[in-house]
Scaffold this active site. Structure first.
Site, PDB file in Angstrom:
ATOM      1  N   CYS A 206      43.201 -16.198  59.744  1.00  0.00           N
ATOM      2  CA  CYS A 206      44.105 -15.218  59.148  1.00  0.00           C
ATOM      3  C   CYS A 206      43.213 -14.153  58.512  1.00  0.00           C
ATOM      4  CB  CYS A 206      44.946 -15.923  58.087  1.00  0.00           C
ATOM      5  SG  CYS A 206      46.009 -14.812  57.145  1.00  0.00           S
TER       6      CYS A 206
ATOM      7  N   CYS B 115      52.016 -13.367  57.788  1.00  0.00           N
ATOM      8  CA  CYS B 115      51.987 -14.143  56.546  1.00  0.00           C
ATOM      9  C   CYS B 115      52.325 -13.149  55.441  1.00  0.00           C
ATOM     10  CB  CYS B 115      50.589 -14.723  56.358  1.00  0.00           C
ATOM     11  SG  CYS B 115      50.340 -15.504  54.753  1.00  0.00           S
TER      12      CYS B 115
ATOM     13  N   CYS C 111      37.738  -2.182  44.787  1.00  0.00           N
ATOM     14  CA  CYS C 111      38.888  -1.732  45.585  1.00  0.00           C
ATOM     15  C   CYS C 111      39.532  -0.533  44.892  1.00  0.00           C
ATOM     16  CB  CYS C 111      39.899  -2.866  45.720  1.00  0.00           C
ATOM     17  SG  CYS C 111      41.330  -2.391  46.708  1.00  0.00           S
TER      18      CYS C 111
ATOM     19  N   CYS D 261      41.273 -18.005  55.913  1.00  0.00           N
ATOM     20  CA  CYS D 261      41.776 -16.656  55.670  1.00  0.00           C
ATOM     21  C   CYS D 261      40.626 -15.787  55.160  1.00  0.00           C
ATOM     22  CB  CYS D 261      42.894 -16.731  54.635  1.00  0.00           C
ATOM     23  SG  CYS D 261      43.645 -15.130  54.331  1.00  0.00           S
TER      24      CYS D 261
ATOM     25  N   ARG E  48      53.449 -21.635  51.302  1.00  0.00           N
ATOM     26  CA  ARG E  48      52.108 -21.971  50.793  1.00  0.00           C
ATOM     27  C   ARG E  48      52.045 -21.854  49.274  1.00  0.00           C
ATOM     28  NH1 ARG E  48      49.347 -22.226  55.630  1.00  0.00           N
ATOM     29  NH2 ARG E  48      50.219 -20.860  57.219  1.00  0.00           N
TER      30      ARG E  48
ATOM     31  N   CYS F 198      45.109  -7.562  39.743  1.00  0.00           N
ATOM     32  CA  CYS F 198      43.955  -7.905  40.577  1.00  0.00           C
ATOM     33  C   CYS F 198      42.599  -7.657  39.920  1.00  0.00           C
ATOM     34  CB  CYS F 198      44.028  -7.157  41.897  1.00  0.00           C
ATOM     35  SG  CYS F 198      42.750  -7.717  43.040  1.00  0.00           S
TER      36      CYS F 198
ATOM     37  N   CYS G 224      46.482  -2.408  41.849  1.00  0.00           N
ATOM     38  CA  CYS G 224      47.352  -3.587  41.686  1.00  0.00           C
ATOM     39  C   CYS G 224      47.071  -4.213  40.310  1.00  0.00           C
ATOM     40  CB  CYS G 224      47.088  -4.591  42.798  1.00  0.00           C
ATOM     41  SG  CYS G 224      47.053  -3.815  44.437  1.00  0.00           S
TER      42      CYS G 224
HETATM   43  N1  SAM Z   1      43.352  -6.082  49.666  1.00  0.00           N
HETATM   44  C1  SAM Z   1      44.227  -6.839  50.459  1.00  0.00           C
HETATM   45  C2  SAM Z   1      45.656  -6.630  50.086  1.00  0.00           C
HETATM   46  O1  SAM Z   1      45.952  -6.382  48.950  1.00  0.00           O
HETATM   47  O2  SAM Z   1      46.510  -6.800  50.965  1.00  0.00           O
HETATM   48  C3  SAM Z   1      43.947  -8.323  50.470  1.00  0.00           C
HETATM   49  C4  SAM Z   1      43.428  -9.076  49.294  1.00  0.00           C
HETATM   50  S1  SAM Z   1      44.559  -9.445  47.988  1.00  0.00           S
HETATM   51  C5  SAM Z   1      43.455 -10.205  46.908  1.00  0.00           C
HETATM   52  C6  SAM Z   1      45.649 -10.696  48.572  1.00  0.00           C
HETATM   53  C7  SAM Z   1      46.756 -11.214  47.654  1.00  0.00           C
HETATM   54  O3  SAM Z   1      46.231 -12.067  46.657  1.00  0.00           O
HETATM   55  C8  SAM Z   1      47.579 -10.212  46.885  1.00  0.00           C
HETATM   56  O4  SAM Z   1      48.572  -9.614  47.662  1.00  0.00           O
HETATM   57  C9  SAM Z   1      48.204 -11.082  45.795  1.00  0.00           C
HETATM   58  O5  SAM Z   1      49.449 -11.600  46.223  1.00  0.00           O
HETATM   59  C10 SAM Z   1      47.188 -12.204  45.626  1.00  0.00           C
HETATM   60  N2  SAM Z   1      46.519 -12.106  44.323  1.00  0.00           N
HETATM   61  C11 SAM Z   1      45.475 -11.309  44.008  1.00  0.00           C
HETATM   62  N3  SAM Z   1      45.124 -11.472  42.708  1.00  0.00           N
HETATM   63  C12 SAM Z   1      45.962 -12.388  42.183  1.00  0.00           C
HETATM   64  C13 SAM Z   1      46.118 -12.974  40.889  1.00  0.00           C
HETATM   65  N4  SAM Z   1      45.345 -12.615  39.876  1.00  0.00           N
HETATM   66  N5  SAM Z   1      47.081 -13.909  40.706  1.00  0.00           N
HETATM   67  C14 SAM Z   1      47.875 -14.263  41.738  1.00  0.00           C
HETATM   68  N6  SAM Z   1      47.788 -13.738  42.980  1.00  0.00           N
HETATM   69  C15 SAM Z   1      46.859 -12.812  43.203  1.00  0.00           C
HETATM   70 FE1  SF4 Z   2      42.714  -4.139  46.256  1.00  0.00          FE
HETATM   71 FE2  SF4 Z   2      43.267  -6.341  44.862  1.00  0.00          FE
HETATM   72 FE3  SF4 Z   2      45.212  -4.616  45.427  1.00  0.00          FE
HETATM   73 FE4  SF4 Z   2      44.137  -6.089  47.432  1.00  0.00          FE
HETATM   74  S1  SF4 Z   2      45.302  -6.854  45.681  1.00  0.00           S
HETATM   75  S2  SF4 Z   2      44.611  -3.889  47.449  1.00  0.00           S
HETATM   76  S3  SF4 Z   2      42.012  -6.231  46.690  1.00  0.00           S
HETATM   77  S4  SF4 Z   2      43.393  -4.197  44.117  1.00  0.00           S
END
Ligand code: SAM
Ligand code: SF4
Length: 334
Positions: free
Chosen positions: A131, A191, A55, A99, A263, A62, A59
Site C-alpha cells: 500500500c 484504503c 511536509c 504501507c 483497521r 500531524c 494538517c
Molecule cells: N502525506 C500523506 C497524506 O496525508 O495522505 C500520507 C501520510 S499521513 C501521515 C497518513 C495518515 O496518518 C493521515 O491521513 C492521518 O489519518 C494519520 N495520522 C497522521 N498523524 C496522526 C496522528 N497524530 N494521530 C492519528 N492519526 C494520524
Molecule cells: Fe503532510 Fe502529515 Fe498532512 Fe500527510 S498528514 S499531508 S504528512 S502534514
C-alpha cells in the site's frame, strides 16, 4: 443481524446504529463480521515512513507538517535496499501488508517517484500486499503505481466535509475525493478512513462514515485512527477519545461497510488488551505492528511484533496471509 452491501445509507440510519446500546451494537457488528470475514483472522500491517517530515501541508494533528515544531527530524527518501530489508523483516514476523508513507502534499513526476515505483515492485515481489500513501495523485500517476504492481492506495478523509477546513486548510475535501477517484480508475484498491479525537462531533463522525459508505464500491480498507496528541501541533491538548467511542465507530463502520477491512490503526498503543479485544469483537480485523515501537514517526507509538503475536495468540486469533496467498489457496481448492 444480516446486512447486504448498500451505498445509500442515510445519516439518520447511521446515527441510529452508532447510538445502539453498546453491547447490542457489538453483537450486531460481530454477527455481520462473521458473514463477510474469517472471524479468527487479523491482518498485521507494517507502516514504513519512506520520506519523513518537512511536509508543506498544515494538517493540525500531524507531527510531519513543517508548520509545527515537533520532535520529528525530517529525512529524505529512504533508499530501496533499506525499505526492502524492513519489509523482509516484517514478513518474517507475520506481516502481510506493508504501507509506504511519504510526507508529501502530492506526488511529482520526478526521479523520487521512479524510486518509489521500484520499491513497490520489489516489495510486491516479496509476496506482500503493498500500500502507498504519498498524498495527492494524478490519474497517470495512479496508473503508473498500478503498473508497478501496487495493491492499495491510502488516502484518508480524516473527518467530515464540514469539519475538514478546521483541521486542514491547504487542500480541500474535494481534492481528497478526486485522488480516490483517480485510484478507482485502476485496479489498485482504495484504503480510506479517518481519525477520532480531532474535536469533531458525533455528527461529524457519522457524516464521514456516510461519505465512505457512499463510495461505490466501498473502500476495501478503512483505517480508524485514534488521535495521537503530538506536542507542538495545534491538537496537542485534545482530550483522549473514550475507548467506547472507538468501539462504536468500528462497529458502525463494520455494519455499513461489511466487506471492508476495518483497521485499528494509530493510537492503538494506548489501548489495553481487553480494549483491543472489544475492538476486534466490534469488527476490527487489522492492526499495525512494528519492530521499533512506533507506527509512522517517533510521535506515534505502536506495539511491537512480539507483543502483538502474543496478544493474538492469547485471544485465539491468527495472522492473515497476504491476498496473493489467499487467492492461490482458493485456486488450489477448486
Ligand atoms: N502525506 C500523506 C497524506 O496525508 O495522505 C500520507 C501520510 S499521513 C501521515 C497518513 C495518515 O496518518 C493521515 O491521513 C492521518 O489519518 C494519520 N495520522 C497522521 N498523524 C496522526 C496522528 N497524530 N494521530 C492519528 N492519526 C494520524
Ligand atoms: Fe503532510 Fe502529515 Fe498532512 Fe500527510 S498528514 S499531508 S504528512 S502534514
Amino acid at each position: 443481524m444480516s446486512v447486504g452491501i448498500r451505498y445509500d445509507w442515510q445519516q439518520a440510519e447511521i446515527q441510529e446504529i452508532y447510538n445502539t446500546p453498546l453491547l447490542e451494537l457489538v453483537y450486531q457488528a460481530a454477527s455481520v463480521h462473521r458473514q463477510y470475514h474469517h472471524p479468527r483472522q487479523i491482518q498485521v500491517c507494517k507502516l514504513i515512513s519512506i520520506k519523513t517530515g518537512a511536509c508543506p501541508e498544515d494538517c493540525s494533528y500531524c507531527a510531519q507538517s513543517s508548520r509545527y515544531k515537533t520532535e520529528v527530524k525530517p529525512q529524505g527518501l529512504m533508499d530501496k535496499e533499506t525499505v526492502v530489508n524492513i519489509a523482509q523483516q516484517a514478513k518474517s514476523s507475520g506481516v502481510s501488508r506493508v504501507c509506504m508513507g511519504a510526507a508529501w502534499r502530492e506526488v511529482r513526476d520526478n526521479s523520487q517517484f521512479e524510486q518509489v515505483l521500484e520499491m513497490v515492485q520489489e516489495v510486491t515481489n516479496l509476496g506482500l500486499e503493498v500500500c502507498c500513501t504519498l498524498g495527492m495523485l494524478t490519474p497517470n500517476q495512479a496508473k503508473r503505481l498500478e503498473d508497478a504492481g501496487l495493491y492499495a492506495y491510502n488516502h484518508n478523509l480524516d473527518t467530515s466535509e464540514e469539519y475538514y477546513s478546521t483541521i486542514i486548510t491547504t487542500r480541500t475535501y474535494q481534492d481528497r475525493l478526486n485522488t480516490i477517484n483517480h485510484v478507482r480508475q485502476t485496479q489498485v484498491t482504495v484504503c480510506s478512513g479517518g481519525i477520532l479525537g480531532l474535536g469533531e462531533t458525533v455528527a461529524d463522525r457519522i457524516a464521514m462514515l456516510q461519505t465512505l459508505a457512499s463510495l461505490q464500491p466501498h473502500p476495501d480498507s478503512v483505517p480508524i485512527n485514534i488521535l495521537s496528541q503530538v506536542e507542538g501541533t495545534p491538537l496537542e491538548n485534545q482530550p483522549d477519545v473514550p475507548v467506547w467511542d472507538v468501539v462504536r465507530a468500528i462497529a458502525t463502520a463494520r455494519i455499513i461497510m461489511p466487506a471492508a477491512d476495518i483497521r485499528l490503526s494509530a493510537g492503538r498503543a494506548r489501548l489495553s488488551q481487553v480494549e483491543q479485544a472489544f475492538c476486534f469483537m466490534a469488527g476490527a480485523n487489522s492492526i499495525f505492528s512494528s519492530e521499533n515501537g512506533h507506527m509512522l514517526t517517533v510521535t506515534t507509538p505502536c506495539p511491537g511484533y512480539d507483543a502483538d503475536a502474543q496478544m493474538l495468540n492469547l485471544l485465539g486469533l491468527e495472522m492473515r496471509p497476504p491476498a496473493s496467498v489467499r487467492q492461490k489457496a482458493v485456486v488450489e481448492a477448486k
